[in-house]
Design an enzyme around this catalytic site. Structure first.
Site, short mmCIF file in Angstrom:
data_model
loop_
_atom_site.label_atom_id
_atom_site.label_comp_id
_atom_site.label_asym_id
_atom_site.label_seq_id
_atom_site.Cartn_x
_atom_site.Cartn_y
_atom_site.Cartn_z
N GLY A 152 41.04 42.20 33.00
CA GLY A 152 40.18 41.25 33.71
C GLY A 152 39.69 41.84 35.02
N GLN A 153 39.03 40.99 35.81
CA GLN A 153 38.46 41.45 37.08
C GLN A 153 39.52 42.00 38.03
OE1 GLN A 153 35.14 39.33 38.99
NE2 GLN A 153 36.07 37.50 38.11
N LEU A 154 40.53 41.16 38.30
CA LEU A 154 41.56 41.58 39.25
C LEU A 154 42.43 42.68 38.65
CD1 LEU A 154 43.05 41.24 41.93
CD2 LEU A 154 44.38 39.39 40.89
N TYR A 210 43.70 31.49 32.01
CA TYR A 210 42.55 30.86 31.36
C TYR A 210 41.59 30.53 32.50
CZ TYR A 210 39.86 27.85 28.26
OH TYR A 210 38.84 27.30 27.50
N THR A 211 40.48 31.27 32.63
CA THR A 211 39.66 31.18 33.85
C THR A 211 38.31 30.47 33.65
OG1 THR A 211 38.85 33.41 33.41
CG2 THR A 211 40.66 33.20 34.98
N ASP A 231 41.73 28.22 44.66
CA ASP A 231 41.27 27.17 45.59
C ASP A 231 40.99 25.86 44.83
OD1 ASP A 231 39.11 28.44 44.27
OD2 ASP A 231 37.69 27.79 45.80
N TYR A 284 41.19 22.91 34.85
CA TYR A 284 41.55 24.27 35.30
C TYR A 284 42.45 24.19 36.53
CZ TYR A 284 40.99 28.81 37.62
OH TYR A 284 41.23 29.99 38.28
N LYS A 326 46.46 25.13 36.80
CA LYS A 326 46.90 26.17 37.75
C LYS A 326 47.95 25.60 38.71
CE LYS A 326 45.41 29.91 38.22
NZ LYS A 326 45.82 31.22 37.62
N TRP A 373 36.60 32.13 44.31
CA TRP A 373 35.28 32.71 44.05
C TRP A 373 35.35 34.23 43.84
CZ3 TRP A 373 30.81 30.15 47.31
CH2 TRP A 373 30.97 28.76 47.33
N1 LIG Z 1 37.48 34.21 38.66
C1 LIG Z 1 37.54 33.44 39.74
O1 LIG Z 1 36.51 33.06 40.34
C2 LIG Z 1 38.88 33.02 40.29
C3 LIG Z 1 38.92 32.20 41.43
C4 LIG Z 1 40.17 31.83 41.93
C5 LIG Z 1 41.33 32.25 41.31
N2 LIG Z 1 41.26 33.03 40.20
C6 LIG Z 1 42.51 33.45 39.56
O2 LIG Z 1 42.60 34.85 39.74
C7 LIG Z 1 43.30 35.43 38.63
C8 LIG Z 1 42.49 36.59 38.07
O3 LIG Z 1 41.22 36.09 37.66
P1 LIG Z 1 40.15 37.05 36.95
O4 LIG Z 1 38.81 36.52 37.29
O5 LIG Z 1 40.48 38.49 37.20
O6 LIG Z 1 40.47 36.69 35.41
P2 LIG Z 1 39.77 37.29 34.11
O7 LIG Z 1 38.75 38.31 34.47
O8 LIG Z 1 39.39 36.12 33.27
O9 LIG Z 1 40.99 38.08 33.43
C9 LIG Z 1 42.05 37.43 32.82
C10 LIG Z 1 42.64 38.41 31.81
O10 LIG Z 1 43.77 37.77 31.19
C11 LIG Z 1 43.73 38.06 29.80
N3 LIG Z 1 44.50 37.10 29.02
C12 LIG Z 1 44.10 35.95 28.43
N4 LIG Z 1 45.11 35.39 27.75
C13 LIG Z 1 46.18 36.20 27.90
C14 LIG Z 1 47.51 36.17 27.41
N5 LIG Z 1 47.95 35.19 26.61
N6 LIG Z 1 48.35 37.17 27.75
C15 LIG Z 1 47.93 38.19 28.54
N7 LIG Z 1 46.67 38.27 29.02
C16 LIG Z 1 45.81 37.30 28.71
C17 LIG Z 1 42.24 37.95 29.50
O11 LIG Z 1 41.95 38.50 28.23
P3 LIG Z 1 40.66 37.91 27.42
O12 LIG Z 1 39.48 38.06 28.31
O13 LIG Z 1 40.65 38.79 26.20
O14 LIG Z 1 41.00 36.47 27.13
C18 LIG Z 1 41.67 38.75 30.67
O15 LIG Z 1 41.67 40.14 30.41
C19 LIG Z 1 43.54 34.27 37.66
O16 LIG Z 1 44.83 33.78 37.85
C20 LIG Z 1 42.55 33.22 38.07
O17 LIG Z 1 42.98 31.90 37.76
C21 LIG Z 1 40.06 33.42 39.69
#
Ligand SMILES: NC(=O)c1ccc[n+]([C@@H]2O[C@H](COP(=O)([O-])OP(=O)(O)OC[C@H]3O[C@@H](n4cnc5c(N)ncnc54)[C@H](OP(=O)(O)O)[C@@H]3O)[C@@H](O)[C@H]2O)c1
Length: 306
Positions: A10-12, A69-70, A110, A134, A138, A159
């Site tokens: 994923g992104q992070l 699950y994002t 947030d 969501y 969380k 964000w």
């Molecule tokens: N994105 C935002 O704007 C945002 C804002 C605030 C907080 N956050 C939090 O920051 C964190 C990182 O976010 P991100 O944007 O980097 O998320 P992301 O890009 O959606 O990456 C999440 C990763 O987790 C994988 N994943 C899904 N189900 C899984 C499972 N059962 N076991 C292991 N891996 C699994 C996904 O695979 P698939 O893609 O194949 O499903 C994906 O590679 C998350 O906790 C999110 O809630 C995000």
């Protein structure tokens, strides 16, 4: 120190891969699928036994949970799956870290705030008032980790964007380059966060934890255990964010106009104000956090050079 990263595709997770290159620690990157050209071990964090075996086999001292699950809109009609990934899976990680006396670094959001109307930055000790599935799932994840009794650092961020995967910056780079006019909401305020900056902050926390382990020769009492808020510095609306994306990418021909949220029907009400107060994390870990436009400029330059 052996550090296991979940959701590494994923992104992070991808930013953690970059940041880990300047570390002397041993990183194990895991996700549910393999991506070509990336070293990834398959680990589904909904599988408690699989986590337990991997942690024991690899002598893992820290888990950094980047998996979740994002999809905020889709979560409204997939509550069961969102709960499984955002609440039960972090509990699995916490249970195993409790068993081995390790640290869980977990990422939250947030969006655990927003239900109560306020216009001052949210603090860590403020009551969670999520407006959608969501945010609610969380928040359950945070509670499950705390109740597990493991050593944890929960980082609420906001964000997120990066060079990797799908995100607002990449969507707007595309739209501002292809549409003559665009409407973007100006009635939701928050702070964009470059996932690379968050990954660097996590690296600082991991060093701090390692220093504690060395000093205490034990894993039982991490003095900086707790919830922290992290975003870039500053405040803006999605409209302001889009204006800067267009400016830094040189897409000045698109006419970007502010609009209200109700002009875009959505299955979920997003927080009108979810700016995070970062006083605690800055003080505890002596962090110097970049201003959001400075980081945005860096990310866009990186995207342009890919
Ligand atoms: N994105 C935002 O704007 C945002 C804002 C605030 C907080 N956050 C939090 O920051 C964190 C990182 O976010 P991100 O944007 O980097 O998320 P992301 O890009 O959606 O990456 C999440 C990763 O987790 C994988 N994943 C899904 N189900 C899984 C499972 N059962 N076991 C292991 N891996 C699994 C996904 O695979 P698939 O893609 O194949 O499903 C994906 O590679 C998350 O906790 C999110 O809630 C995000």
């Amino acid at each position: 120190m052996n550090i296991l990263v979940t959701g590494a595709n994923g992104q992070l997770g991808n930013e953690m891969r970059i940041v880990s290159k300047s570390s002397t620690d041993h990183y194990i990157f895991t996700d549910v699928v393999e991506v070509e050209g990336q070293e990834t071990i398959i680990l589904d964090i909904t599988d408690l036994d699989a986590i337990r075996s991997m942690v024991k086999a690899q002598d893992v001292k820290v888990i950094v949970n980047c998996a979740a699950y994002t999809n905020v809109d889709a979560a409204e009609s997939n509550q069961e799956l969102a709960e499984k990934l955002n609440a039960t899976a972090p509990q699995n990680l916490a249970v195993v870290m409790k068993e081995v006396g390790g640290l869980l670094v977990h990422i939250s959001t947030d969006y655990v705030f927003g239900g109560d109307p306020y216009n001052t930055p949210c603090r860590e000790d403020q009551k969670g008032t999520p407006t959608g599935v969501y945010g609610l799932t969380k928040l359950h994840g945070e509670q499950n980790i705390i109740n597990s009794g493991c050593e944890y650092v929960i980082l609420r961020t906001a964000w997120l964007y990066s060079e990797f995967g799908k995100n607002f910056v990449k969507t707007m780079l595309n739209l501002t380059a292809t549409k003559p006019q665009l409407k973007v909401v100006f009635d939701q305020a928050g702070t964009p966060t470059y996932a690379y900056d968050l990954a660097k902050a996590i690296a600082v926390i991991l060093e701090d934890y390692k220093d504690t382990l060395t000093a205490q020769r034990s894993t039982l009492n991490y003095p900086h255990k707790g919830i922290y808020h992290f975003s870039n510095e500053g405040v803006c609306s999605w409209y302001d964010f889009t204006k800067m994306i267009a400016e830094y990418s040189g897409q000045t021909s698109c006419d970007i106009q502010p609009c209200h949220s109700n002009e875009f029907p959505s299955p979920v009400t997003r927080p009108a104000y979810s700016v995070l107060d970062k006083t605690k994390i800055k003080k505890t870990f002596s962090l110097n956090i970049p201003y959001w436009t400075d980081s945005l400029k860096k990310c866009i330059n990186n995207i342009k050079s890919i």
